[in-house]
Every structure is written in C-alpha cells, then in structure tokens.
Design a protein around this motif. Sequence first.
Motif, short mmCIF file in Angstrom:
data_model
loop_
_atom_site.label_atom_id
_atom_site.label_comp_id
_atom_site.label_asym_id
_atom_site.label_seq_id
_atom_site.Cartn_x
_atom_site.Cartn_y
_atom_site.Cartn_z
N GLY A 44 0.80 -1.21 0.00
CA GLY A 44 0.00 0.00 0.00
C GLY A 44 0.84 1.27 0.00
N SER A 45 2.02 1.21 0.64
CA SER A 45 2.88 2.39 0.68
C SER A 45 3.44 2.71 -0.70
N PHE A 46 3.50 1.72 -1.59
CA PHE A 46 3.95 1.96 -2.96
C PHE A 46 2.78 2.29 -3.89
N PHE A 47 1.62 1.68 -3.62
CA PHE A 47 0.46 1.86 -4.50
C PHE A 47 -0.09 3.27 -4.42
N LYS A 48 0.23 4.00 -3.35
CA LYS A 48 -0.27 5.37 -3.24
C LYS A 48 0.69 6.37 -3.89
N LEU A 49 1.77 5.87 -4.49
CA LEU A 49 2.75 6.73 -5.14
C LEU A 49 2.63 6.65 -6.65
N SER A 50 3.08 7.69 -7.32
CA SER A 50 3.30 7.62 -8.76
C SER A 50 4.76 7.23 -8.97
N MET A 51 4.98 6.16 -9.72
CA MET A 51 6.33 5.66 -9.99
C MET A 51 6.44 5.41 -11.49
N THR A 52 6.92 6.42 -12.20
CA THR A 52 6.93 6.34 -13.65
C THR A 52 8.29 6.74 -14.22
N GLY A 53 8.55 6.24 -15.40
CA GLY A 53 9.78 6.59 -16.10
C GLY A 53 9.57 6.56 -17.60
N SER A 54 10.35 7.34 -18.31
CA SER A 54 10.30 7.35 -19.77
C SER A 54 11.38 6.44 -20.33
N SER A 55 11.11 5.82 -21.47
CA SER A 55 12.12 4.99 -22.14
C SER A 55 12.35 5.49 -23.57
N GLU A 56 12.01 6.74 -23.84
CA GLU A 56 12.12 7.27 -25.20
C GLU A 56 13.57 7.22 -25.70
N TRP A 57 14.50 7.68 -24.87
CA TRP A 57 15.91 7.68 -25.28
C TRP A 57 16.42 6.25 -25.45
N THR A 58 16.05 5.37 -24.53
CA THR A 58 16.46 3.97 -24.60
C THR A 58 16.01 3.33 -25.91
N SER A 59 14.76 3.58 -26.25
CA SER A 59 14.20 2.99 -27.47
C SER A 59 14.93 3.50 -28.71
N GLU A 60 15.25 4.78 -28.74
CA GLU A 60 15.97 5.35 -29.88
C GLU A 60 17.39 4.82 -29.96
N LEU A 61 18.05 4.71 -28.83
CA LEU A 61 19.45 4.27 -28.81
C LEU A 61 19.61 2.85 -29.31
N LEU A 62 18.72 1.95 -28.89
CA LEU A 62 18.91 0.53 -29.15
C LEU A 62 17.87 -0.07 -30.09
N ALA A 63 17.00 0.77 -30.66
CA ALA A 63 15.91 0.28 -31.51
C ALA A 63 15.12 -0.79 -30.77
N TRP A 64 14.90 -0.52 -29.50
CA TRP A 64 14.14 -1.45 -28.64
C TRP A 64 12.66 -1.11 -28.73
#
Length: 300
Positions: A259-279
Amino acid sequence: MKVFVTGATGWIGSAAVDELLRAGHKVFGLARSDASAASLEAKGAIVLRGDLDDLDSLRRGATEADAVVHLANKHDWANPAESDRAERAAVETLAEALVGTDRPFMVANGMSGLVQGRSVLETDSSPAVGPDSARGGAENLALDYIGRGVRTIIIRFAPTVHGIGDWGFVNFLVNAARKQGVSGYIGDGSNTWSAVHRSDAAKLIRLGLEKAPAGSRLHAVGEEAITTRRIAEAIGHSLGIPVKSIAPEEAQSHFGFVGSFFKLSMTGSSEWTSELLAWKPAGPTLAEDITAGAYKDLGQ
C-alpha cells in the motif's frame, strides 16, 4: 560473449538467461542452491555456485566472463541496511574485477525515489551516493568505474515487470484483493505506475550488453503511465470482484506493505532507450496480462 549473470534464476534473470542463450551467447549463472543450479544446467548455462555474500565467487565470475549482468539483490525488507551493504559490496567486487578490460558491466536499479512529480528520464542521475544511501549508492559507484576501463551500463526497471509467474508488486495487490473481497485503488486512483513485460525487459538486457555505450542509463519501461485505478479494475475483472476506492489512511491495513507503494506515482520514460537501441516493447500490456489471468492462480 560469455556473460556472467547474478540473479540468473530470478524473475528477470531467468528470462535474461533464456534471451542471451537464444542469441548465441554463453551464460555463466550464479546459483546458491541445488535447484537453481539444476535449472541453469537444464537450459545449457554454466553454473557457478555462490551468493551475494560470496565475494570470491563474484570475483571469479567477473574475471572469467566477457560481460557481467548484475541483477541479484537481497531485497530484505526487514533489514534494508543489510541489503544496501550487500549490494554495494557486490558491485564493488564485480567492478574491481573488470578494471582495465573495457568489458560491459550492467547494473540493475529501480526508479522509485529518483525524482519527484514527473517521470524519471535516462538523463536523471541517481541521488543515492555513498554506502548509507539506497542500494548502497551502487548505481553511482558502478558509474565511477568508467574512468577505470569498465563499460558500465545502468538498467532501471519499471516498478512492475509483469508476466505469468510474477511474484512482485502486482501479485501482492491481487492477494490483497482476494483477501478483502474487493479490488481497491487509493483515493481517486489517479496515481500512475510504469510497467514492462518480462520478455521485453530480457531483450533490453541483451541489446544493452551488445550495443549500449559506457555511461548509458537504460529504462526498461514498456508503458510509461498506467493509473492505479486501471490496475485495480483489471484485477477486479480477473477475479470477478467489485472495485472501489480505499481511503489513504486505510491503505496499509487494506493492502499490507504494498500500500505504501500503491499510493505513489512511480513512472519513467524509455524514449531515449528505445531510440538508442531500436528497442520496441512487444509483449502484452499490464492490463492485458492481468485480465488474461496471469496472476489469478498465484498465492492460492
């Protein structure tokens, strides 16, 4: 390459081993039990017996390999200081064995707590510095070795790496819903989590070892922002139970520690990763996995 993998039979590590073997790499996996060793041998991997506290085994694995993927972590929620100590000691041991080799050294980290109020970017450095910080400051410690001839690569995983057999955060949410008879979200459910399918995370590990330059921070994120209400709705649909809001002050009693994690926003972008490695993530979404029953039978 001959790749030494810690956490080789864990949730992410076992998928990474499969991906590396399919791509023609040899895998040298750390195993602390007979069952783990047998699992690796059945796949055609080489077994090195030991654990995170066996620094001699870690040193040997890194010395004999062409690349190292460090995924293991004690995750001792009752004694986080011990987990942090062990993580720093393991990273330092592995990195020292690679000094002057220019071999890839991939170190895992999470995204929670890195920034506040927005998605974590690959350009964001970790604020954890020194042995008394989160995960022993291992991310920054590993990056310090770039100047000593180690091709350090950081891979940060979304808070949920999902799929059939996942025993992580979503599994705990499903167990809470089953116990309470309702699938809950906290407040208005507008907080968001990132997610990635296990198969996509494994592919990123391989691509990073093969192509990522020193100092890269890769983000294993397939979906950047899923609302916690959407996660609760998918769980409710899967279990055939109602969905309702849980007051923030009741989160701990309803969900338990998650519950202590579910009440948080935990987000990240992978735009650079996808461009770098064609992932390009291609696995099911988190909601698709949940509604298809990936978590329905776990914990029963």
